[in-house]
Design an enzyme around this catalytic site. Structure first.
Site, PDB file in Angstrom:
ATOM      1  N   ARG A 188      38.974 -29.955 -11.071  1.00 21.39           N
ATOM      2  CA  ARG A 188      39.299 -30.464  -9.728  1.00 21.39           C
ATOM      3  C   ARG A 188      38.369 -29.813  -8.726  1.00 21.39           C
ATOM      4  NH1 ARG A 188      45.713 -29.487 -10.628  1.00 21.39           N
ATOM      5  NH2 ARG A 188      45.899 -30.967 -12.352  1.00 21.39           N
ATOM      6  N   ASP A 219      36.502 -28.855  -5.432  1.00 18.96           N
ATOM      7  CA  ASP A 219      36.953 -28.860  -4.033  1.00 18.96           C
ATOM      8  C   ASP A 219      36.139 -29.822  -3.176  1.00 18.96           C
ATOM      9  OD1 ASP A 219      38.247 -26.600  -4.933  1.00 18.96           O
ATOM     10  OD2 ASP A 219      37.024 -25.189  -3.774  1.00 18.96           O
ATOM     11  N   ARG A 260      33.855 -19.755  -5.817  1.00 15.23           N
ATOM     12  CA  ARG A 260      33.359 -19.482  -4.463  1.00 15.23           C
ATOM     13  C   ARG A 260      33.772 -18.098  -3.955  1.00 15.23           C
ATOM     14  NH1 ARG A 260      35.320 -24.506  -1.205  1.00 15.23           N
ATOM     15  NH2 ARG A 260      34.416 -23.350   0.541  1.00 15.23           N
TER      16      ARG A 260
END
Lengths: 245, 245
Positions: free
Chosen positions: B51, B53, B198
């Site tokens: 998934r 972002d 991240r």
């Protein structure tokens, strides 16, 4: 007078080309002159080597600027990069002799044209290359390219309006490099007429797709009739890559 | 049922991430499902592996789709590529066994993070990398990266909301490759929590800038307090690069 040579990189997508147009049109020259005039505190004129068209990119455009003030070259670079939009940057500033002229002193220029040639598009390069889905015949394209080498009248491969100036230019080399679906065509010559790199590449693409024969190029050059050449290749695939002095 | 595996490439800039959100939000999954449902003539559900972002890119996302109809894999590929927007493309479609599941069967995933680390910006990569102007200390970043290798509870490096699920993940490798100002950091692991890649990269950048010490990483992992980690690195620098099955 102090003379500075600037090496400039830009993503041309948002701009109406290099050259100042006035009337609120956004061009690379104007963006740079605006930032430079704020640094110098006076109007400035930047002499660019190549007048890249709307949408065309540059990896290393060269320009020079003559000013009374003496400013450290690195200070100019840092200042303009701080205030320029992120799609334009100055990669080098050097103090040069007073007689250096970015346009007149250029010995040769290399343009790079990028073609994405796969059965599916490239999401990351869609604004930075021309997408040709059908397989290009590189052998035929190379044959066609060979006819452009040398000194020719490129009237048939330009949109140049003035017919008074010489339409002769010399092409030194056209080379092809293909890697993982990206075809890079490099054109090196002593100068390029308005749209000339894109007309040549557009014609090479037509040959690569079998729409025209390589052997037709000499007649196209001789007949000087733009209606007989191929299509104008898209602006987004073209980069001014290198200028030698 | 026929089961097809799709390999998908996308520029995530325009999208709210991979996962279907409904309410008119634009996501990659929705774009693909919409085009696939038109081909198949029925609603379809695509099972994506990761998934990603909002704003994150993919070089090779993997998804599978189960349908009653038997359709030639190449026909699916050609159809979807014809109707998808140019920032999404399907690079491969393969018929796979009925028990293949894009998410559950993934052995490891590699994320690539691109950092442009020069004193001037990169006009062509400004939407496809994070720009860090100050020189990064790669030696310190490598030291910091080594502490992430292995099985850890990554609570401090995630925005994951559910606290019921395990926050343990195993990182197999983090490697650095620097060329002409572009730093590529590759993170390979068995899975990544929400925002985890991240947060890790953001913390590595902090270390590279001297804001944090590499030796602080073990305590960050143990204390599970997100307030003590570095910053979240920008979405535009992250690419889902490879998934092994």
């Amino acid at each position: 007078m102090n003379n500075y040579r600037l090496t400039i990189q830009y993503d041309g997508s948002r701009y109406k080309g290099w050259q100042r147009l006035g009337g609120g049109e956004s061009t690379i020259q104007e963006k740079l002159e605006h930032v430079l005039s704020e640094l110098i505190g006076d109007e400035v004129e930047l002499i660019g080597c190549s007048r890249t068209d709307a949408g065309v990119h540059a990896i290393a455009q060269v320009a020079n600027i003559k000013i009374e003030k003496e400013i450290d070259a690195n200070q100019i670079k840092d200042y303009v990069n701080r205030y320029l939009p992120q799609d334009i940057c100055v990669t080098e500033v050097a103090e040069v002799s007073e007689d250096f002229h970015a346009r007149y002193n250029a010995k040769d220029k290399t343009y790079l044209y990028k073609i994405w040639n796969k059965e599916y598009c490239n999401p990351f390069m869609r604004k930075y290359s021309m997408y040709v889905q059908e397989r290009l015949d590189l052998i035929e394209m190379r044959k066609a390219a060979a006819y452009f080498i040398g000194m020719h009248d490129f009237t048939a491969f330009s949109n140049a309006k003035s017919k008074k100036k010489s339409m002769e230019r010399e092409i030194y080399e056209i080379n092809f490099e293909e890697k993982d679906g990206m075809l890079n065509i490099r054109l090196c010559g002593n100068g390029f007429l308005y749209n000339m790199a894109r007309w040549i590449v557009g014609t090479l693409i037509d040959v690569g797709l079998g729409r025209r024969k390589a052997s037709m190029i000499p007649a196209m050059l001789l007949e000087k009739d733009r209606a007989k050449t191929g299509n104008l290749a898209e602006a987004c695939g073209l980069y001014l890559e290198k200028i030698n002095y």
